[in-house]
Motif scaffolding. Structure first.
Motif, PDB file in Angstrom:
ATOM      1  N   ARG A 406     -21.156  41.842  63.519  1.00 50.68           N
ATOM      2  CA  ARG A 406     -21.148  42.104  65.001  1.00 50.68           C
ATOM      3  C   ARG A 406     -21.717  40.899  65.513  1.00 50.68           C
ATOM      4  O   ARG A 406     -22.701  40.830  65.923  1.00 50.68           O
ATOM      5  CB  ARG A 406     -21.504  43.203  65.604  1.00 50.68           C
ATOM      6  N   TYR A 449     -18.317  37.038  73.456  1.00 41.79           N
ATOM      7  CA  TYR A 449     -18.391  36.597  72.117  1.00 41.79           C
ATOM      8  C   TYR A 449     -18.754  35.198  71.751  1.00 41.79           C
ATOM      9  O   TYR A 449     -18.280  34.339  72.960  1.00 41.79           O
ATOM     10  CB  TYR A 449     -17.120  36.834  71.336  1.00 41.79           C
ATOM     11  N   HIS A 458     -14.965  48.990  62.616  1.00 46.82           N
ATOM     12  CA  HIS A 458     -15.971  50.160  62.957  1.00 46.82           C
ATOM     13  C   HIS A 458     -15.396  51.308  63.772  1.00 46.82           C
ATOM     14  O   HIS A 458     -14.240  51.161  64.300  1.00 46.82           O
ATOM     15  CB  HIS A 458     -17.181  49.704  63.830  1.00 46.82           C
ATOM     16  N   ASP A 460     -16.326  53.626  67.079  1.00 47.68           N
ATOM     17  CA  ASP A 460     -17.368  53.748  68.352  1.00 47.68           C
ATOM     18  C   ASP A 460     -18.045  54.858  68.508  1.00 47.68           C
ATOM     19  O   ASP A 460     -19.158  54.916  68.952  1.00 47.68           O
ATOM     20  CB  ASP A 460     -16.602  53.599  69.583  1.00 47.68           C
ATOM     21  N   TYR A 484     -10.823  44.155  79.217  1.00 50.14           N
ATOM     22  CA  TYR A 484     -10.736  42.786  79.035  1.00 50.14           C
ATOM     23  C   TYR A 484     -11.064  42.157  80.283  1.00 50.14           C
ATOM     24  O   TYR A 484     -10.314  42.097  81.422  1.00 50.14           O
ATOM     25  CB  TYR A 484      -9.230  42.295  78.480  1.00 50.14           C
ATOM     26  N   ALA A 493      -7.902  39.230  69.205  1.00 46.07           N
ATOM     27  CA  ALA A 493      -7.196  40.579  69.548  1.00 46.07           C
ATOM     28  C   ALA A 493      -8.068  41.722  69.098  1.00 46.07           C
ATOM     29  O   ALA A 493      -8.909  41.667  68.040  1.00 46.07           O
ATOM     30  CB  ALA A 493      -5.753  40.468  68.709  1.00 46.07           C
ATOM     31  N   THR A 494      -7.650  42.921  69.560  1.00 50.12           N
ATOM     32  CA  THR A 494      -8.496  44.078  69.171  1.00 50.12           C
ATOM     33  C   THR A 494      -7.423  44.748  68.275  1.00 50.12           C
ATOM     34  O   THR A 494      -6.426  45.089  68.397  1.00 50.12           O
ATOM     35  CB  THR A 494      -8.503  45.002  70.242  1.00 50.12           C
ATOM     36  N   HIS A 528     -11.152  50.455  64.328  1.00 47.03           N
ATOM     37  CA  HIS A 528     -10.668  49.315  64.902  1.00 47.03           C
ATOM     38  C   HIS A 528     -11.858  48.157  64.999  1.00 47.03           C
ATOM     39  O   HIS A 528     -12.988  48.194  64.542  1.00 47.03           O
ATOM     40  CB  HIS A 528     -10.571  49.625  66.374  1.00 47.03           C
ATOM     41  N   ALA A 529     -11.186  46.887  65.498  1.00 41.56           N
ATOM     42  CA  ALA A 529     -12.380  45.816  65.353  1.00 41.56           C
ATOM     43  C   ALA A 529     -11.864  44.802  66.291  1.00 41.56           C
ATOM     44  O   ALA A 529     -10.618  44.724  67.014  1.00 41.56           O
ATOM     45  CB  ALA A 529     -12.004  44.973  64.081  1.00 41.56           C
ATOM     46  N   GLY A 530     -12.840  43.758  66.745  1.00 40.57           N
ATOM     47  CA  GLY A 530     -12.444  42.725  67.529  1.00 40.57           C
ATOM     48  C   GLY A 530     -12.214  41.529  66.450  1.00 40.57           C
ATOM     49  O   GLY A 530     -13.375  41.124  66.038  1.00 40.57           O
ATOM     50  N   LYS A 538     -14.521  35.086  74.948  1.00 43.39           N
ATOM     51  CA  LYS A 538     -13.565  36.379  75.237  1.00 43.39           C
ATOM     52  C   LYS A 538     -14.952  37.267  75.878  1.00 43.39           C
ATOM     53  O   LYS A 538     -15.862  37.513  75.270  1.00 43.39           O
ATOM     54  CB  LYS A 538     -13.364  37.072  74.023  1.00 43.39           C
ATOM     55  N   VAL A 540     -15.434  41.553  77.020  1.00 40.96           N
ATOM     56  CA  VAL A 540     -14.883  42.716  77.336  1.00 40.96           C
ATOM     57  C   VAL A 540     -16.049  43.816  78.086  1.00 40.96           C
ATOM     58  O   VAL A 540     -17.251  43.208  78.039  1.00 40.96           O
ATOM     59  CB  VAL A 540     -14.561  43.387  75.855  1.00 40.96           C
ATOM     60  N   ASN A 542     -17.150  47.749  77.791  1.00 37.60           N
ATOM     61  CA  ASN A 542     -16.978  48.925  77.194  1.00 37.60           C
ATOM     62  C   ASN A 542     -17.689  50.048  78.072  1.00 37.60           C
ATOM     63  O   ASN A 542     -18.745  50.020  78.759  1.00 37.60           O
ATOM     64  CB  ASN A 542     -17.821  49.072  75.871  1.00 37.60           C
ATOM     65  N   TRP A 544     -18.188  54.000  77.249  1.00 38.19           N
ATOM     66  CA  TRP A 544     -18.222  54.891  76.321  1.00 38.19           C
ATOM     67  C   TRP A 544     -18.543  56.368  76.878  1.00 38.19           C
ATOM     68  O   TRP A 544     -19.624  56.527  77.548  1.00 38.19           O
ATOM     69  CB  TRP A 544     -19.196  54.634  75.325  1.00 38.19           C
TER      70      TRP A 544
HETATM   71  O1  LIG Z   1     -13.822  43.212  71.382  1.00 37.30           O
HETATM   72  C1  LIG Z   1     -12.958  43.863  70.935  1.00 37.30           C
HETATM   73  O2  LIG Z   1     -11.595  43.669  70.893  1.00 37.30           O
HETATM   74  C2  LIG Z   1     -13.562  45.202  70.400  1.00 37.30           C
HETATM   75  C3  LIG Z   1     -14.709  45.433  70.794  1.00 37.30           C
HETATM   76  C4  LIG Z   1     -15.070  46.783  70.327  1.00 37.30           C
HETATM   77  O3  LIG Z   1     -14.407  47.408  69.408  1.00 37.30           O
HETATM   78  C5  LIG Z   1     -16.394  47.030  70.767  1.00 37.30           C
HETATM   79  O4  LIG Z   1     -17.208  46.761  71.469  1.00 37.30           O
HETATM   80  O5  LIG Z   1     -16.769  48.533  70.433  1.00 37.30           O
END
Ligand SMILES: O=C(O)CCC(=O)C(=O)O
Ligand SMILES: [Fe+2]
Length: 562
Positions: A406, A449, A458, A460, A484, A493-494, A528-530, A538, A540, A542, A544
């Motif tokens: 990460r 990023y 991973h 979440d 985003y 992309a995710t 899923h993944a970034g 980029k 984002v 989150n 949760w």
């Molecule tokens: O940046 C992304 O597209 C995914 C990020 C992600 O999955 C996370 O931060 O848990």
């Protein structure tokens, strides 16, 4: 952020000594006010403290790593001040952490601008000095062309002796070049603390290798500053900047050295077969053998603590990289009639401004809300988070740790940080039908990023009861709402590995999915993944959302598939 401190006349010398002790070398006291500057997490953000006299009875300042809060014990007795120190451990300066966020890389560009200015000034001064020397040289050389005839001239003779007695000494012993160099060095010293360290350069090199790997970039193109994908016979140009930044042999050599040691050993041994007397190769072979000998079996040579958490994830590697290479466009998906767009006004809050909802996957259920935030909101959230960005961590047993899988920086924003964050929670609650404020949800995590920045496959949600995620006593992460905050020029992309699709980075849109089944078990399909960011910065955010308190919003169920 402008923080005020009491003028010196109000703060006793003892308090000043304490403040200085707390701020160590970072505190200076110019004129009649305390001006403390501190750098937050290795960024170029410094917080000048205001010099004005305040009529308020409390004053606060960030001094070194402490928040210093001074307050008068009573309005009647202004001579007595209480000084509180709060240790801001979370803004501890860490070195080697520029490469993991584009924002800090942008700041490194500003650092280089300062260096360029110093070097420019140095060159100008040195040019004056060299011009003087040239003039002297030309003058004396010209005189020597006529020296034989002129030496009887008393003026010529006088100037010759004077030159030899003093002018040559000035030329040889001139301190001007030292002075110029000292000014340049002082300028360099001033910015030295902001300079990248070896770890940054290696992190950036690894980022480039990751991009090369994941996107199958052609190596020759890469060294010439062009991103081309595919084999040499059928190259597709992904990106070619107007002004290409090509790599020197030394740049490539450094990247190679940073890379895979076992492979470097194999290649060096092979080269040695063709060139057995090459000393440098022989030394490299010995060096690589030593490194591998000293590394415990099974450990990554360069980053022992940064292995991906679970080997099953490695099996998904090809799927993941394949998905990343689609760069977020799988046009065939739009042929599925279940994937549709609609206006969502399911909450009274949304009646006047329904959300633009696109179902992007049915099983598992994943939706994209277009224009979920405005440009202003996205900008505001990034601005609020910027000073607090720190290297992102992942759960590692009961702790949290930095990891190679990460690469980004992140910051947590409370809903109370700004009306924008407060409104956001209300809107997320309206969209999801879930409570979106603490303690039912975590604060907003804003992520930026860096070079080749990514988050490998991973979940979440926590997959172990020991996870630090359970610390808030709100259960596991039932759902993810990810916004985003930027677009990305290429990559990033995710990827939803088992669902076998990617969502492109659509600025201002938000993705929502459930991490847990109704029976509380984690949904394995939500891996899923970034993807690594090929080009651009980029961002984002989150949100949760946790299990507890949502019982009436998302009733439990026994069906393991639901
Ligand atoms: O940046 C992304 O597209 C995914 C990020 C992600 O999955 C996370 O931060 O848990
Ligand atoms: Fe995630």
């Amino acid at each position: 952020m402008l923080l005020s401190v009491p003028p010196l006349s109000v703060v006793s010398p003892r308090i000043i000594r304490l403040l200085k002790a707390a701020g160590a070398a970072k505190t200076t006291i110019p004129g009649d006010s305390l001006a403390a500057h501190t750098r937050l997490h290795n960024s170029a953000h410094s917080y000048p403290l205001s010099h004005h006299r305040s009529s308020q009875r409390h004053h606060s300042a960030i001094v070194g790593d402490f928040l210093v809060f001074c307050t008068s014990s009573s309005g009647m007795c202004p001579g007595v001040w209480i000084v509180l120190f709060f240790y801001l451990g979370h803004i501890e300066v860490t070195s080697g952490d520029i490469y993991s966020s584009m924002l800090t890389i942008q700041q490194a560009l500003d650092t280089e601008k300062v260096l360029i200015e110093h070097l420019g000034a140095y060159l100008e001064e040195e040019t004056y000095r060299l011009n003087d020397l040239h003039r002297f040289y030309n003058k004396v050389s010209a005189l020597h062309r006529i020296a034989d005839t002129s030496v009887s001239d008393p003026i010529f003779a006088y100037t010759l002796l004077k030159r030899l007695q003093s002018e040559w000494m000035n030329v040889v012993d001139s301190l001007e070049n030292n002075d110029n160099l000292r000014v340049l060095k002082d300028g360099y010293k001033k910015v030295e603390k902001n300079l990248p360290v070896l770890e940054d350069v290696e992190g950036a090199a690894k980022g480039l290798m990751r991009l090369q790997d994941v996107y199958s970039l052609n190596v020759k193109g890469l060294t010439q500053g062009v991103f081309q994908s595919g084999r040499s016979s059928q190259l597709g140009v992904l990106y070619k900047p107007d002004q290409v930044s090509s790599m020197s042999a030394d740049d490539c050599f450094h990247i190679g050295k940073t890379g895979n040691v076992s492979r470097a050993l194999d290649l060096s041994r092979e080269c040695l077969l063709y060139d057995p007397y090459n000393m440098r190769l022989a030394l490299n072979v010995a060096k690589y053998e030593k490194i591998l000998d000293e590394t415990p079996a099974g450990e990554d040579v360069l980053a022992p603590n940064l292995l991906r958490p679970n080997v099953t994830h490695l099996r998904t590697r090809d799927l993941y990289e394949g998905l990343c290479r689609t760069l977020g466009s799988q046009t065939f998906r739009y042929e599925d009639p279940r994937l549709k767009c609609s206006y969502d006004a399911n909450s009274p809050y949304l009646v006047l401004q329904p959300l633009k909802k696109e179902v992007v996957n049915t099983t598992p259920y994943i939706v994209l809300y277009h224009d979920f935030v405005s440009d202003y909101e996205a900008k505001k959230i990034k601005e609020l988070a910027a000073p607090w960005l720190q290297r992102s961590v992942v759960a590692s047993g009961m702790q949290q740790a930095q990891a190679e899988y990460r690469i980004s920086k992140s910051a947590w924003l409370k809903d109370t940080a700004d009306p924008v964050t407060r409104n956001l929670d209300t809107r997320i609650a309206a969209a999801t039908g879930l409570h979106a404020k603490a303690p039912y949800a975590e604060y907003l995590q804003v992520v930026n990023y860096g070079i080749g920045g990514h988050y490998e496959p991973h979940f979440d949600h926590a997959t172990s009861r020991k996870s630090p995620l359970y610390r808030t006593n709100a259960g596991n992460r039932i759902a993810t709402f990810m916004i985003y905050l930027s677009s990305v020029d290429l990559g990033g992309a995710t990827a939803f590995i088992y669902a076998n699709f990617t969502t492109p980075v659509v600025k201002n849109a938000a993705v929502f999915w459930w991490n847990l089944h109704r029976n509380g078990e984690g949904n394995e399909d939500m891996l899923h993944a970034g993807c690594p960011v090929l080009l651009g910065s980029k961002w984002v955010a989150n949100k949760w959302i946790h299990e507890y308190g949502q019982e009436f919003n998302r009733p439990c169920g026994l069906n393991p598939g639901e």
